[in-house]
Design a protein around this motif. Structure first.
Motif: not given
Length: 108
Positions: A4-5, A23-24, A78, A80, A103, A105, A107
């Protein structure tokens, strides 16, 4: 290696995130986590303005162990987002609610 972010704040006491994937995310976001004891865990997705996106998810954990929570993100635009994980439980350190943000994502 977490997929993940990144964390935006410390995790609640007694909760460890093992993986967040894919992710995404396209349709579902899966949170694989471990808990040190019995608790209620809430999962909420917020956009970058702080607005709650979709319905919150929660899970009652009867005992310590490893769990997976699937979050439906099919109708989330889409972008974050902040995945906020909160706990309330019976562990001595869990007397009050604690929360953390991750965080993620989304998409298509």
């Amino acid at each position: 290696n977490l997929n993940y972010l990144g964390k935006i704040s410390p995790l609640p006491i007694g909760i460890e995130i093992n993986n967040v994937y894919p992710t995404p995310a396209k349709e579902y976001l899966i949170v694989n986590f471990s808990a040190a004891g019995s608790a209620t865990v809430h999962f909420e997705l917020y956009d970058m303005t702080g607005k709650l996106v979709g319905a919150p998810n929660w899970r009652q954990l009867p005992y310590s162990g490893t769990y997976e929570q699937m979050l439906d993100v099919r109708y989330v635009p889409n972008g974050v987002y902040n995945l906020v994980i909160s706990t309330v439980g019976y562990h001595p350190d869990w007397e009050r609610q604690q929360q953390a943000g991750i965080k993620v994502n989304i998409s298509r």
